[in-house]
Design an enzyme around this catalytic site. Sequence first.
Site, PDB file in Angstrom:
ATOM      1  N   ASP A 148     -88.393  47.483  61.643  1.00  0.00           N
ATOM      2  CA  ASP A 148     -88.471  47.381  63.104  1.00  0.00           C
ATOM      3  C   ASP A 148     -87.441  46.424  63.707  1.00  0.00           C
ATOM      4  OD1 ASP A 148     -90.489  49.171  63.256  1.00  0.00           O
ATOM      5  OD2 ASP A 148     -92.095  47.687  63.375  1.00  0.00           O
ATOM      6  N   HIS A 168     -61.458  39.986  53.215  1.00  0.00           N
ATOM      7  CA  HIS A 168     -62.673  40.198  54.009  1.00  0.00           C
ATOM      8  C   HIS A 168     -63.860  39.419  53.457  1.00  0.00           C
ATOM      9  CE1 HIS A 168     -60.917  44.201  55.680  1.00  0.00           C
ATOM     10  NE2 HIS A 168     -60.411  43.126  56.261  1.00  0.00           N
ATOM     11  N   ASP A 212     -59.674  36.404  68.550  1.00  0.00           N
ATOM     12  CA  ASP A 212     -59.525  36.605  67.098  1.00  0.00           C
ATOM     13  C   ASP A 212     -58.537  35.559  66.599  1.00  0.00           C
ATOM     14  OD1 ASP A 212     -59.284  37.549  64.535  1.00  0.00           O
ATOM     15  OD2 ASP A 212     -58.337  39.456  65.074  1.00  0.00           O
ATOM     16  N   HIS A 254     -52.603  43.415  65.385  1.00  0.00           N
ATOM     17  CA  HIS A 254     -53.242  44.622  65.928  1.00  0.00           C
ATOM     18  C   HIS A 254     -53.464  44.388  67.411  1.00  0.00           C
ATOM     19  CE1 HIS A 254     -56.911  42.146  65.708  1.00  0.00           C
ATOM     20  NE2 HIS A 254     -56.513  41.818  64.500  1.00  0.00           N
ATOM     21  N   HIS A 269     -60.179  45.136  66.704  1.00  0.00           N
ATOM     22  CA  HIS A 269     -59.029  45.998  66.416  1.00  0.00           C
ATOM     23  C   HIS A 269     -59.044  47.021  67.547  1.00  0.00           C
ATOM     24  CE1 HIS A 269     -59.064  44.955  61.855  1.00  0.00           C
ATOM     25  NE2 HIS A 269     -58.831  43.923  62.619  1.00  0.00           N
ATOM     26  N   GLU A 279     -50.615  37.407  63.049  1.00  0.00           N
ATOM     27  CA  GLU A 279     -51.414  36.784  62.004  1.00  0.00           C
ATOM     28  C   GLU A 279     -50.839  36.935  60.594  1.00  0.00           C
ATOM     29  OE1 GLU A 279     -55.121  38.924  61.135  1.00  0.00           O
ATOM     30  OE2 GLU A 279     -54.781  40.135  62.920  1.00  0.00           O
ATOM     31  N   ARG A 319     -53.681  31.916  56.359  1.00  0.00           N
ATOM     32  CA  ARG A 319     -53.355  32.829  57.466  1.00  0.00           C
ATOM     33  C   ARG A 319     -53.397  32.004  58.735  1.00  0.00           C
ATOM     34  NH1 ARG A 319     -56.524  36.578  56.414  1.00  0.00           N
ATOM     35  NH2 ARG A 319     -58.358  36.280  57.723  1.00  0.00           N
TER      36      ARG A 319
END
Length: 440
Positions: free
Chosen positions: A42, A245, A273, A356, A363, A386, A408
């Site tokens: 739920d 990721h 981002d 991007h 994205h 990036e 990064r």
Amino acid sequence: MNELRVTDQKEFARRRKQLMRMMGKGALAILPAATIKFRNRDAEYPYRQDSDFYYLTGFAEADSVAVLAPGREHGEYILFSQERDRTIETWTGRRAGQDGAIEYFGADDAFPINDIDDVLPGLLEQCDRVYYTMGCDPDFDGRVLGWVNHIRQHARGGARTPGEFIALEHHLHDMRLYKSRAEIKCMERAAEVSVAAHKRAMRVCKPGMREYELEAEYLHEFRCNEMQPAYTTIVGGGGNACVLHYTANSAKLRDDDLVLIDAGGECDHYAADITRTFPVNGRFSAAQREVYEIVLAAQMAAIDQVRPGNCWNDPHRAAVRVLTEGMVELGLLKGAVDALIEDESYRRFYMHRTGHWLGMDVHDVGDYKVGGAWRQLEPGMVLTVEPGLYIPAKSKGVRKRYWDIGIRIEDDVLVTKDGCKVLTDGAPKTVADIEAWMAG
Ligand code: GLY
Ligand code: MN
Ligand code: MN
């Protein structure tokens, strides 16, 4: 019910008008709201309106369908939504209802969502072109086909089916690529809060903390400013930064490691981002600094390429060159820079692209190529820049001092009339600025 300022409504009306102008008379656009998704049993995921739907309506309720019918006599903008219901609203909150759809959200005509099967075939019958994005929601695709078939079955009575189905996204996503003043304001706000979150994390970071403790600092800053994370926050200490990721965010942060954090908030459906990489203990080691300076130089070179007239790939090209030169300098790669770029050897340590489009979706939508060629950058477009370098432990032929370094640096960049504006440059990113801020 979602609240909106009058100025916002004007903006949404302007967008609908612009899209309808492109569609032309005789066309009909159908946009379903996002469906509610269940996490388990739920428990629902927090509801997030579909970006295309919100872009045109400013309406955040589930179970809604927007229809645009340019030139329709009884109103061009038709909104189907949930009916008011005092009992249900006690559980799930206030709904706009049909009166609210007209009064607050600018609908010309409003119907209960439960009446859609009766109303929509009649609207479809009057048009010859349907703009609809197929394939995003198979259930809704089926309903659209059902409505068309319903008309077909009544063809002998004189009803006619639309002759053409056209993908809505060509026009709509092109519009979304160029950000208006109001959109840029939202993105600046998302950027501002996300910058504050990165600064907060840098300040509290200490060896021995867990990655999730830093993640919590971002959530604190976002929620205190009425925002949600725009995507799952990545906090990767040491070698975890080399997993692009990585979202477990569970490891202990070690004294001599760097930590890479990719995190951004969402302000009224617009994302920031940002990635920053900094030393857990506040001081870069010599080896970390060597790699960091290369990534930073690549990022600056890429940002320098963001201006009208340059094309989408120019920042990436500039970043790849600086990174590849740096990789040769550090001994990560051997050979001539041009050849290493040509045969893409650099991809061993830099395996993603330099950015991007950014907007309502992290994205974001918009074509990167037009007629087979890289798209030209134009004022109002927003992109990320990036670059990174990722050197996992035990990388063959690489000196040990560079192992487990993943870096990064990511900023959000608006293309302006004469160049660009970095929306996120408040987050420290030079070695000196990071060390000074962390020591503060
Ligand atoms: N945070 C997702 C990306 O950087 O593309
Ligand atoms: Mn990004
Ligand atoms: Mn990112």
